[in-house]
Design a protein around this motif. Sequence first.
Motif, PDB file in Angstrom:
ATOM      1  N   ALA A 145       0.877  -1.293  -0.153  1.00 29.87           N
ATOM      2  CA  ALA A 145      -0.039   0.008   0.108  1.00 29.87           C
ATOM      3  C   ALA A 145       0.740   1.321  -0.008  1.00 29.87           C
ATOM      4  O   ALA A 145       0.532   1.968  -0.882  1.00 29.87           O
ATOM      5  N   ASP A 185      -5.534   6.132  -3.454  1.00 29.55           N
ATOM      6  CA  ASP A 185      -6.629   5.600  -2.634  1.00 29.55           C
ATOM      7  C   ASP A 185      -6.328   5.984  -1.025  1.00 29.55           C
ATOM      8  O   ASP A 185      -7.316   6.267  -0.504  1.00 29.55           O
ATOM      9  N   SER A 188      -2.361   3.767  -5.567  1.00 29.04           N
ATOM     10  CA  SER A 188      -2.267   3.413  -4.175  1.00 29.04           C
ATOM     11  C   SER A 188      -2.233   4.795  -3.184  1.00 29.04           C
ATOM     12  O   SER A 188      -3.032   4.936  -2.108  1.00 29.04           O
ATOM     13  N   LEU A 229       3.231   2.867  -7.483  1.00 25.15           N
ATOM     14  CA  LEU A 229       2.301   2.948  -6.296  1.00 25.15           C
ATOM     15  C   LEU A 229       1.397   4.254  -6.319  1.00 25.15           C
ATOM     16  O   LEU A 229       1.128   4.677  -4.957  1.00 25.15           O
TER      17      LEU A 229
END
Length: 197
Positions: free
Chosen positions: A59, A130, A127, A124
């Motif tokens: 993450a 997010d 992510s 990433l």
Amino acid sequence: MQNISEIEELVRLISKLPGLGPKSAKRIVLKLINTRNELMKPMANSLAEVYRNVSRCKACGTLKSNSTGCNNCEVNDKKFNKICVVENIADQWSIENSSIYQGYYHILGGTLSSSPNQRKEDLLISSLVDRVKNDSIEEVIIATSATVEGQTTAHYIKDSLKDTKVKVSRLAQGLPVGGEIESLDDGTLFSAFKNRS
Ligand SMILES: [Zn+2]
């Protein structure tokens, strides 16, 4: 070196480590051999442990213990409203050591190179988007290095975050051109953070 293949292999591997050449690798191997129980054995075990139990968090990109979880994004007791985006873990460690910044980290694991479409999905960034949405983040501080790749990456991140309405800042001009975060002294880092824009 007496043609012992195990030793030669170990010297070869150690000399690949940063800052070490074959000469220092030989000295290290001799030291290990002379301290079999005090150093070599615990080191071999420790290497195996790190290999087995430490990995990059999917993450946030930082290192995590597979047994306790990621203490940056999963099991952090403190709640922050900022995320600092860096290229690599060494950058995170430098910023942490300087105690300039209190907040979450997001480690890209590289930069976008000048060639288009290169590994964007590996960085990433989705992510990051997010995390900004799910963790009530108010500010994203982009701390990529002052290289062409670092700048390109910063623009791309800013673009990707457009829809989230989060405040996006970039470390200040104080960064020397071509400067990598990892190699900056605390004073330069401090002013770069303080004067981010
Ligand atoms: Zn994480």
